[in-house]
Every structure is written in structure tokens, then in C-alpha cells.
Design a protein around this motif. Structure first.
Motif, PDB file in Angstrom:
ATOM      1  N   UNK A  93       0.149  -1.102   0.029  1.00 21.56           N
ATOM      2  CA  UNK A  93      -0.335  -0.249  -0.136  1.00 21.56           C
ATOM      3  C   UNK A  93       0.958   1.128   0.133  1.00 21.56           C
ATOM      4  N   UNK A  94       0.989   1.968  -1.510  1.00 20.68           N
ATOM      5  CA  UNK A  94       1.347   3.248  -1.544  1.00 20.68           C
ATOM      6  C   UNK A  94       0.516   4.549  -1.821  1.00 20.68           C
ATOM      7  N   UNK A  95       0.624   5.562  -0.889  1.00 24.37           N
ATOM      8  CA  UNK A  95      -0.232   6.641  -0.711  1.00 24.37           C
ATOM      9  C   UNK A  95       0.976   7.631  -2.013  1.00 24.37           C
ATOM     10  N   UNK A  96       0.042   8.267  -2.456  1.00 21.01           N
ATOM     11  CA  UNK A  96       0.449   9.182  -3.483  1.00 21.01           C
ATOM     12  C   UNK A  96       0.171  10.650  -3.348  1.00 21.01           C
ATOM     13  N   UNK A  97       1.597  11.261  -3.087  1.00 17.71           N
ATOM     14  CA  UNK A  97       1.228  12.189  -3.208  1.00 17.71           C
ATOM     15  C   UNK A  97       0.144  13.279  -1.618  1.00 17.71           C
ATOM     16  N   UNK A  98       0.025  14.359  -0.835  1.00 12.66           N
ATOM     17  CA  UNK A  98      -0.199  14.895  -0.034  1.00 12.66           C
ATOM     18  C   UNK A  98      -1.459  14.180   0.496  1.00 12.66           C
ATOM     19  N   UNK A  99      -1.561  13.921   1.965  1.00 10.64           N
ATOM     20  CA  UNK A  99      -3.427  13.289   2.463  1.00 10.64           C
ATOM     21  C   UNK A  99      -4.173  14.297   1.840  1.00 10.64           C
ATOM     22  N   UNK A 100      -4.553  15.759   0.952  1.00  8.93           N
ATOM     23  CA  UNK A 100      -5.550  15.876   0.736  1.00  8.93           C
ATOM     24  C   UNK A 100      -5.551  15.930  -0.776  1.00  8.93           C
ATOM     25  N   UNK A 101      -4.621  15.826  -1.502  1.00 13.50           N
ATOM     26  CA  UNK A 101      -4.950  15.597  -2.866  1.00 13.50           C
ATOM     27  C   UNK A 101      -4.539  13.965  -3.173  1.00 13.50           C
ATOM     28  N   UNK A 102      -4.340  12.814  -2.266  1.00 17.12           N
ATOM     29  CA  UNK A 102      -3.840  11.498  -2.471  1.00 17.12           C
ATOM     30  C   UNK A 102      -5.305  10.939  -2.808  1.00 17.12           C
ATOM     31  N   UNK A 103      -5.478   9.782  -4.073  1.00 18.46           N
ATOM     32  CA  UNK A 103      -6.888   9.073  -4.290  1.00 18.46           C
ATOM     33  C   UNK A 103      -6.935   7.675  -3.155  1.00 18.46           C
ATOM     34  N   UNK A 104      -5.748   7.656  -2.890  1.00 17.47           N
ATOM     35  CA  UNK A 104      -5.810   5.923  -1.558  1.00 17.47           C
ATOM     36  C   UNK A 104      -4.972   4.988  -2.626  1.00 17.47           C
ATOM     37  N   UNK A 105      -5.148   4.151  -2.397  1.00 17.27           N
ATOM     38  CA  UNK A 105      -5.056   2.782  -2.705  1.00 17.27           C
ATOM     39  C   UNK A 105      -6.009   1.877  -2.404  1.00 17.27           C
ATOM     40  N   UNK A 106      -5.802   0.688  -3.726  1.00 20.83           N
ATOM     41  CA  UNK A 106      -6.508  -0.486  -3.222  1.00 20.83           C
ATOM     42  C   UNK A 106      -5.717  -1.175  -2.766  1.00 20.83           C
ATOM     43  N   UNK A 107      -6.551  -2.965  -1.538  1.00 17.16           N
ATOM     44  CA  UNK A 107      -5.749  -3.732  -1.992  1.00 17.16           C
ATOM     45  C   UNK A 107      -6.989  -4.830  -1.823  1.00 17.16           C
ATOM     46  N   UNK A 108      -6.603  -6.292  -1.958  1.00 11.53           N
ATOM     47  CA  UNK A 108      -7.005  -7.083  -2.533  1.00 11.53           C
ATOM     48  C   UNK A 108      -6.000  -8.600  -2.243  1.00 11.53           C
ATOM     49  N   UNK A 109      -6.502  -9.563  -1.721  1.00 15.94           N
ATOM     50  CA  UNK A 109      -6.776 -11.063  -1.692  1.00 15.94           C
ATOM     51  C   UNK A 109      -7.277 -11.848  -1.348  1.00 15.94           C
ATOM     52  N   UNK A 110      -6.945 -12.898  -0.919  1.00 15.54           N
ATOM     53  CA  UNK A 110      -7.877 -14.465  -0.596  1.00 15.54           C
ATOM     54  C   UNK A 110      -7.675 -14.260   0.262  1.00 15.54           C
ATOM     55  N   UNK A 111      -8.655 -14.637   1.986  1.00 13.18           N
ATOM     56  CA  UNK A 111      -8.700 -15.176   2.501  1.00 13.18           C
ATOM     57  C   UNK A 111      -9.276 -16.598   2.686  1.00 13.18           C
ATOM     58  N   UNK A 112      -7.996 -17.645   3.449  1.00 14.07           N
ATOM     59  CA  UNK A 112      -8.464 -18.817   3.098  1.00 14.07           C
ATOM     60  C   UNK A 112      -8.408 -19.859   4.570  1.00 14.07           C
ATOM     61  N   UNK A 113      -9.958 -21.062   4.230  1.00 15.26           N
ATOM     62  CA  UNK A 113     -10.356 -21.244   5.334  1.00 15.26           C
ATOM     63  C   UNK A 113     -10.171 -22.892   5.499  1.00 15.26           C
ATOM     64  N   UNK A 114      -8.923 -23.499   6.322  1.00 13.80           N
ATOM     65  CA  UNK A 114      -8.625 -24.918   5.452  1.00 13.80           C
ATOM     66  C   UNK A 114      -9.297 -25.531   6.306  1.00 13.80           C
ATOM     67  N   UNK A 115     -10.376 -26.538   6.326  1.00 11.35           N
ATOM     68  CA  UNK A 115     -11.262 -26.764   7.123  1.00 11.35           C
ATOM     69  C   UNK A 115     -10.377 -28.599   7.104  1.00 11.35           C
ATOM     70  N   UNK A 116      -9.983 -28.976   8.623  1.00 10.21           N
ATOM     71  CA  UNK A 116      -9.588 -30.269   8.561  1.00 10.21           C
ATOM     72  C   UNK A 116     -10.349 -30.994   8.723  1.00 10.21           C
ATOM     73  N   UNK A 117     -11.091 -31.178   9.664  1.00 10.90           N
ATOM     74  CA  UNK A 117     -11.739 -32.158  10.137  1.00 10.90           C
ATOM     75  C   UNK A 117     -13.344 -32.331   8.664  1.00 10.90           C
TER      76      UNK A 117
END
Length: 472
Positions: free
Chosen positions: A116-140
Motif C-alpha cells: 500500500x502506497x499513497x501518492x502525494x499529500x493527504x488532501x490530494x491523494x486518491x488512496x490505494x486498493x488492497x485485494x487478496x484471498x482469505x482461505x479457511x482450511x477445514x481439517x475435519x
């Protein structure tokens, strides 16, 4: 006790053996005296009887099956007892390792987005996108879940809280976003179950900071609650950085009254924790001409340093709000320290004809001091940097006819000025998410072609025959 036992079992010496030894000694002494009457007899000490020398061939060896004396038997018994006690005391029983019960499932995470990297000052920055996969491994074979959610938390911790032993005063947690993966209780089978997640982080969020008085961290916290009430948790740090894109250089002018000295300084727009940056300065107004003489200022020494100032307002929880005068108030802490400094004695150019002194040097933060990037947070946390320059100038007097024969007047001044620096991470080749453009082929324009001055209307005529449709 061992001494008593030994004294009881010790046997007295046999008188028959002593008599035999005595008679043998007397006979040998008589024979010796008769053979050599002139030899003197050795005096007897009376402590031990003299030993006789016998022929080895006639001496009988003790049998191999000779029995041990009572003294040796008792000593062997004591040795076995002491060795047994020592062996028993030195014996260590190894502890069995603790085996934790296996959980019904475990969580893992794969972040697909870049850091995650924000560019420019807080007043002009458009933010950043985070995405991923959350995995649940069921052993039973199967598992029932009542809740399955994940939250993005901002955790602010302070080293100087209002109350030292209060967890609420030491740490404050703010929820930024929440993902709910289940709307109702669900049963999952054995295997890995993936849940995608994504979110657009706002650009005004402060960057991750670890200061001397406070720290700010972002954490992804996932919790899966089973029907039995067991919770399967996972936490992962999500650091956020900010990079300000460099722009044109900054030019500043400083005036030092009551003298006519003026300093024009050129600085880069941003600096970085690792690496140096150039500083250019021109000191003008150093010469004052009179009718027959000239008064001028000469630069003797220059010092520069970079100061880092950290500020933080420690809030109080509801229990300890009365210590600082009510809720919504806090105690402000400030820490200022030097992260780099240097003394410059040479390297500048003096031009008395034009009345200027040109100075150029390179400054760099000391990485061993762990400098922080500039940031400002709504909770009162702030980090800033200043470049402080101190110059020592001495006054000289010289006649106009012989300017080379300058004489110091004894007057000197210390010129001090400071400039605000913006320390940020390096942007590199990265760009903001809204400026990204999908890949284009060489012959395909950026957008589909448009028809100019053409009006498209529906066909309202009679139906076409089959032949006309074929021609079309």
C-alpha cells in the motif's frame, strides 16, 4: 557411625604370627652377629618390627580365593549406598511435551495487491486498493460456522499514557472497514475455502509510524466463530506508506537585520530517509563601500543540522478522564532530537567585487538514528523536520587603495536560520491507481471511433423481401 562400625569389626593381630616373626628375627640376628662380630647392631625404634628378607622361591603366594576382610566389606557397602543415593538424586525425569489440541480449521491469507502506497499529500491523494484471498482450511470432515468476518484496524499505542497500567489509555483501536463473508450460519466440508476481499483505502489515512513516544499500525484481523463457540483467528500487519512526488525546487530568502546580509537558499522539494540532498546558498550584501575604505563580512564557519520533532497527545479513557479535566482531553508530549549534523569550514567561494558568498554542500539524514517520514494524524500524532543553518561571519576593514590588506575589526555575528523539510518515501516508478491505463495495441486507439455529423434513425418503411435482405 562408619568409624564405630569399623572399630567394632576390626580384629586384633594374631599372637602366633607375631611370635613366629619374633623367633625368626632372633635367629637371623644371632647368625649375623656370629659371622661378623665387629659390625655394630642397628638400634631398634620400637614402633615397627624389622622385616626379614625371604627367598621368593620358598615363599608361598596367597590363594586367589582369599576372602575379603570385614573392613573392606563394610567399606564396599558404604560405597554402594553412596553411589546409589547420588545416582537417584542425579536422575532427571524428562517431561512429556505439551501437545496442543488440533483445531477444526485454520486461517491463512494471500494479499494479491502490491504494498500500500499513497501518492502525494493527504488532501490530494486518491488512496490505494488492497485485494487478496482469505482461505479457511477445514481439517475435519465438516464444520459449522456462525460468523466469518474480517476487519481492518488502526491501532495507536503510546509509551507515555495517562495511566501507566491501563490498557485503554495505552492503546486505542479504530475500525476502518469490515468484511462479512457469511450472512447466516453455514456448514463447510473438508478442504480449503477461499473468500476474496478488496477495498479502496482513503488517501487521508496517516502512514504507518513507529516513533519514540507513540506508534501507529494497521492490522487485518480475521475471526471465524464455530457453532461450538470456538474462535479461529488470524492477524496480519498491513503497513501503509506515503510518497510525495517531487516537484520544482524551493527557493527561500532570509534577511539578517541590522546588517545588510541576505541569504538565498535553494532546497529540494522533498528528501528521503536514505540518501543525501544538495543545498545551495548565496549570501549577498557582504561589502559596504565608503569614501576611502571598505567594510566587509567574511564567512568563517558554517554548521548545519536536521532536527526531527515528534508530537503526540495521549488521550485518557473514561476511567481516568478526571485526571486531566474531563473527557475529550489529553496530555501533549513533544520530543525533538538531531538526526544529522556537520560542520563546514571550507568549500565556499567569496566574491568581494560583487559582494556575494556562494556555498554548496550536501546533507543527509543519519540512518542509524532511524528517521521517520513526515505525517499528521487527527489524533494529535505529528512528525516534522527542519534544516537549521548557522553561520559565523567576521567583519574586516580595508582601504580602497589596498583591498588586499584587510584588518579584522573584532566584530562577529552568528547568523541562524531554519527551513522546513518534507521527508517522505521514494515514489519510484509507481503511480496512483486512478492513473493506471489498460494495455493498448499499436493500431488500436485509446477509445472507439465516433461518427461525426451522422444521425442514426430506425427504419420505418415496408418489410424487405428475401432477395433484398440477401443483398443487404
Amino acid at each position: 557411625m562408619p568409624g564405630r562400625l569399623l572399630s567394632l569389626v576390626r580384629a586384633a593381630p594374631s599372637s602366633s604370627k607375631f611370635d613366629t616373626f619374633k623367633s625368626h628375627h632372633n635367629s637371623s640376628s644371632n647368625s649375623t652377629s656370629s659371622s661378623s662380630p665387629s659390625q655394630a647392631k642397628a638400634p631398634s625404634t620400637g614402633l615397627l618390627p624389622p622385616y626379614s628378607v625371604e627367598d621368593p622361591s620358598t615363599t608361598q603366594r596367597p590363594s586367589a580365593n582369599r576372602t575379603k576382610s570385614n573392613e573392606s566389606i563394610v567399606m564396599d557397602a558404604f560405597k554402594r549406598h553412596s553411589l546409589g543415593v547420588r545416582h537417584h538424586s542425579d536422575k532427571k525425569h524428562p517431561k512429556s511435551p505439551k501437545v496442543e489440541p488440533q483445531k477444526a480449521a485454520k486461517l491463512s491469507m494471500v494479499v494479491e495487491s502490491p504494498p500500500v502506497m499513497f501518492f502525494n499529500s493527504p488532501s490530494t491523494s486518491t488512496g490505494a486498493i488492497i485485494s487478496g484471498q482469505l482461505m479457511l482450511d477445514v481439517t475435519e470432515p465438516h464444520i459449522s460456522l456462525d460468523k466469518f468476518e474480517m476487519r481492518l484496524l488502526a491501532i495507536c499505542s503510546t509509551k507515555k499514557p495517562v495511566s501507566q497500567h491501563c490498557a485503554d489509555c495505552t492503546k486505542q483501536t479504530t475500525e476502518i472497514h469490515k468484511w462479512e463473508f457469511l450472512t447466516h450460519p453455514t456448514s463447510l466440508r473438508h478442504g480449503v475455502h477461499q473468500r476474496p476481499f478488496s477495498h479502496l483505502l482513503p488517501g487521508h489515512l496517516p502512514a504507518t509510524t513507529h516513533g519514540n513516544m507513540a506508534s501507529l499500525d494497521y492490522v487485518l484481523s480475521a475471526v471465524a466463530t464455530t457453532s461450538n463457540g470456538d474462535k479461529i483467528t488470524l492477524q496480519r500487519d498491513m503497513p501503509i506508506m506515503r510518497a510525495i512526488v517531487p516537484g520544482p525546487d524551493k527557493n527561500s530568502i532570509r534577511i539578517f537585520p541590522p546588517t545588510n546580509l541576505t541569504a538565498a537558499v535553494t532546497l529540494p522539494p522533498v528528501i528521503h530517509p536514505i540518501g543525501d540532498f544538495p543545498v545551495e546558498m548565496r549570501l549577498s550584501g557582504i561589502v559596504v563601500n565608503k569614501d576611502d575604505s571598505q567594510t566587509r563580512w567574511k564567512l568563517r564557519k558554517l554548521n548545519w543540522r536536521i532536527e526531527e520533532t515528534q508530537k503526540f497527545i495521549a488521550p485518557a479513557c473514561a476511567k481516568h478522564a478526571n485526571k486531566i479535566g474531563g473527557e475529550g482531553k489529553g496530555i501533549q508530549h513533544e520530543d525533538s532530537h538531531v538526526i544529522a549534523s556537520e560542520e563546514v569550514k571550507t568549500g565556499w567561494k567569496t566574491d568581494f567585487e560583487n559582494g556575494n558568498i556562494d556555498v554548496e554542500f550536501r546533507a543527509a539524514p543519519n540512518n542509524a538514528q532511524r528517521p521517520l517520514c513526515d505525517m499528521t494524524s487527527p489524533n494529535g500524532m505529528e512528525v516534522k523536520h527542519n534544516l537549521i543553518i548557522e553561520m559565523v561571519v567576521a567583519e574586516e576593514w580595508a582601504p580602497l587603495k589596498k583591498l588586499s590588506q584587510a584588518t579584522p575589526t573584532g566584530a562577529a555575528r552568528v547568523l541562524r536560520t531554519q527551513f522546513h523539510l518534507i521527508m517522505t518515501e521514494r515514489a519510484g516508478m509507481g503511480i496512483s491507481w486512478d492513473e493506471e491505463q489498460p494495455p493498448l495495441y499499436d493500431d488500436v486507439p485509446a477509445s472507439p471511433p465516433t461518427y461525426q455529423n451522422v444521425t442514426i434513425a430506425d427504419y420505418d418503411g415496408s418489410s424487405l423481401s428475401d432477395e433484398e435482405q440477401l443483398h443487404l
